[in-house]
Design an enzyme around this catalytic site. Structure first.
Site, PDB file in Angstrom:
ATOM      1  N   THR A 199       0.839  -1.196   0.000  1.00 35.62           N
ATOM      2  CA  THR A 199       0.000   0.000   0.000  1.00 35.62           C
ATOM      3  C   THR A 199       0.878   1.251   0.000  1.00 35.62           C
ATOM      4  OG1 THR A 199      -1.931   1.026   1.036  1.00 35.62           O
ATOM      5  CG2 THR A 199      -0.363  -0.022   2.534  1.00 35.62           C
TER       6      THR A 199
ATOM      7  N   LYS B 107       3.118   1.373  -3.926  1.00 36.90           N
ATOM      8  CA  LYS B 107       2.442   0.654  -5.022  1.00 36.90           C
ATOM      9  C   LYS B 107       3.153   0.815  -6.371  1.00 36.90           C
ATOM     10  CE  LYS B 107      -2.300   0.571  -3.246  1.00 36.90           C
ATOM     11  NZ  LYS B 107      -3.709   0.831  -3.548  1.00 36.90           N
TER      12      LYS B 107
ATOM     13  N   ASN C 239      -0.752  -3.834  -6.037  1.00 40.83           N
ATOM     14  CA  ASN C 239      -1.111  -3.913  -4.610  1.00 40.83           C
ATOM     15  C   ASN C 239      -1.057  -5.340  -4.076  1.00 40.83           C
ATOM     16  OD1 ASN C 239      -3.434  -5.121  -5.599  1.00 40.83           O
ATOM     17  ND2 ASN C 239      -4.819  -3.950  -4.286  1.00 40.83           N
TER      18      ASN C 239
ATOM     19  N   ASP D 275      -7.460  -3.512  -6.922  1.00 38.47           N
ATOM     20  CA  ASP D 275      -8.334  -2.410  -6.510  1.00 38.47           C
ATOM     21  C   ASP D 275      -9.571  -2.302  -7.418  1.00 38.47           C
ATOM     22  OD1 ASP D 275      -6.857  -1.618  -4.301  1.00 38.47           O
ATOM     23  OD2 ASP D 275      -5.622  -0.232  -5.455  1.00 38.47           O
TER      24      ASP D 275
ATOM     25  N   ARG E 136     -10.709  18.978 -10.403  1.00 43.95           N
ATOM     26  CA  ARG E 136     -10.347  20.384 -10.181  1.00 43.95           C
ATOM     27  C   ARG E 136      -9.174  20.762 -11.083  1.00 43.95           C
ATOM     28  NH1 ARG E 136      -8.305  21.516  -4.191  1.00 43.95           N
ATOM     29  NH2 ARG E 136      -6.835  19.932  -4.897  1.00 43.95           N
ATOM     30  N   THR E 137      -8.160  19.895 -11.140  1.00 43.05           N
ATOM     31  CA  THR E 137      -7.021  20.129 -12.030  1.00 43.05           C
ATOM     32  C   THR E 137      -7.263  19.302 -13.289  1.00 43.05           C
ATOM     33  OG1 THR E 137      -5.678  20.245 -10.028  1.00 43.05           O
ATOM     34  CG2 THR E 137      -4.495  20.128 -12.132  1.00 43.05           C
TER      35      THR E 137
ATOM     36  N   ARG F 227      -4.800  16.726 -14.934  1.00 46.71           N
ATOM     37  CA  ARG F 227      -4.652  15.365 -14.384  1.00 46.71           C
ATOM     38  C   ARG F 227      -5.702  14.429 -14.993  1.00 46.71           C
ATOM     39  NH1 ARG F 227      -4.086  14.907  -8.011  1.00 46.71           N
ATOM     40  NH2 ARG F 227      -2.710  13.164  -8.475  1.00 46.71           N
TER      41      ARG F 227
END
Ligand code: ATR
Length: 286
Positions: A71, A75, A96, A111, A161-162, A165
């Protein structure tokens, strides 16, 4: 590893830095006991500097471990240092779950499986929608994007928000993924059937912007991958507006199952008693 009676006893780890808050030992300890298996699963703190040596000790057999979980913050490094990453971890650039075979470290990332299995259990049919909205473009959103895309959802809006990304993730995960700025949230939610929060929005006590879920199709599902608290500010808003919500705890529980099967040879089940153990643990640390 052999014990004094010359039977194989498997030992697994979860490593991170720090690691003492990990709930994985509770999950795997429950399954070992429930299935009557010998073996162990324990938290093993490894600093980033020491991580390459730790991987080397897995390969040589010196560590005594059959495999384990990785974790934060290891990772990405685990993926880079392993010998045999599978397709899922290669696309994510992060692993993971590790296991040793023939002195080689194999790696996957469960995941995305955990995400899908949680929704399969709690809201079957979640993947029938045409359009999904994923809020957030951080590390945690990647496996969710992969899982939703792999279930065949045709249009996946990643709102962040960004926005740069989100664009990076659209490039990585293919044409079904559309990067969107926060201002487009209401527009892209209109007619969508699935909303997933992967951000920590509101968790630090900061205000969460009001979200109008009613623009989504009737019967839409709203879920969150954050599970502390179980009812995140975003799930609370969705519930107030009458939507079906699924909390993120099941993702943690289900992502653990494939690794357990690799190391200990039996597929465990996620049941209510296990869920309650983690809820009680969360309450005791609240
Ligand atoms: P993780 O690996 O847990 O996803 P992360 O990589 O730091 O953590 O990503 C956190 C996510 O939450 C990002 O999508 C972040 O948006 P930015 O990429 O713009 O930073 C989002 N996030 C965190 N706090 C936020 C806030 N107050 N408003 C909007 N988005 C927020």
């Amino acid at each position: 590893m052999r014990d004094s009676r010359e039977t194989f006893v498997n030992h697994a780890f979860v490593t991170g830095y720090p690691i003492k808050h990990s709930r994985s030992p509770l999950i795997h300890g429950y399954w070992l006991k429930q299935l009557g298996l010998q073996g162990s699963y324990r938290a093993h703190a490894v600093s980033p500097d020491a991580f390459p040596d730790f991987i080397a000790s897995l390969k040589s057999g010196q560590s005594g471990f059959t495999g384990g979980n990785v974790t934060i913050p290891h990772k990405e490094l685990a993926f880079t240092l392993c010998d045999r990453p599978d397709v899922l971890s290669t696309e994510l650039g992060a692993a993971n779950t590790l296991w040793i075979e023939d002195n080689l470290v194999h790696a996957t990332n469960t995941d995305g499986y955990g995400f899908s299995a949680n929704l399969d259990e709690r809201s079957p049919g979640w993947d029938f929608c045409q359009t999904a909205v994923i809020l957030g473009a951080g590390g945690a959103s990647r496996a969710v994007i992969q899982a939703v895309r792999d279930r065949g959802v045709k249009t996946i809006h990643v709102v962040n928000r960004t926005v740069a990304r989100a664009k990076e993730l659209a490039d990585r995960f293919g044409p079904a993924i559309h990067a969107q700025p926060m201002e487009a949230l209401s527009e892209v939610m209109t007619g969508a059937g699935l909303f997933i929060n992967t951000t920590s929005l509101g968790m630090d006590g900061s205000d969460v912007p009001p979200i109008d879920f009613t623009v989504m199709t009737a019967g839409s599902i709203v879920t969150d991958i954050v599970y502390v608290p179980l009812k995140t500010p975003i799930l609370a808003q969705a519930q107030e507006q009458g939507f079906v919500t699924v909390d993120g705890l099941g993702m943690l529980l289900h992502q653990a199952a494939p690794g357990f099967e690799k190391w200990f040879g039996k597929r465990p089940t996620v049941d209510d008693a296990l869920r309650q153990i983690i809820i009680d643990d969360m309450a005791s640390h609240a």
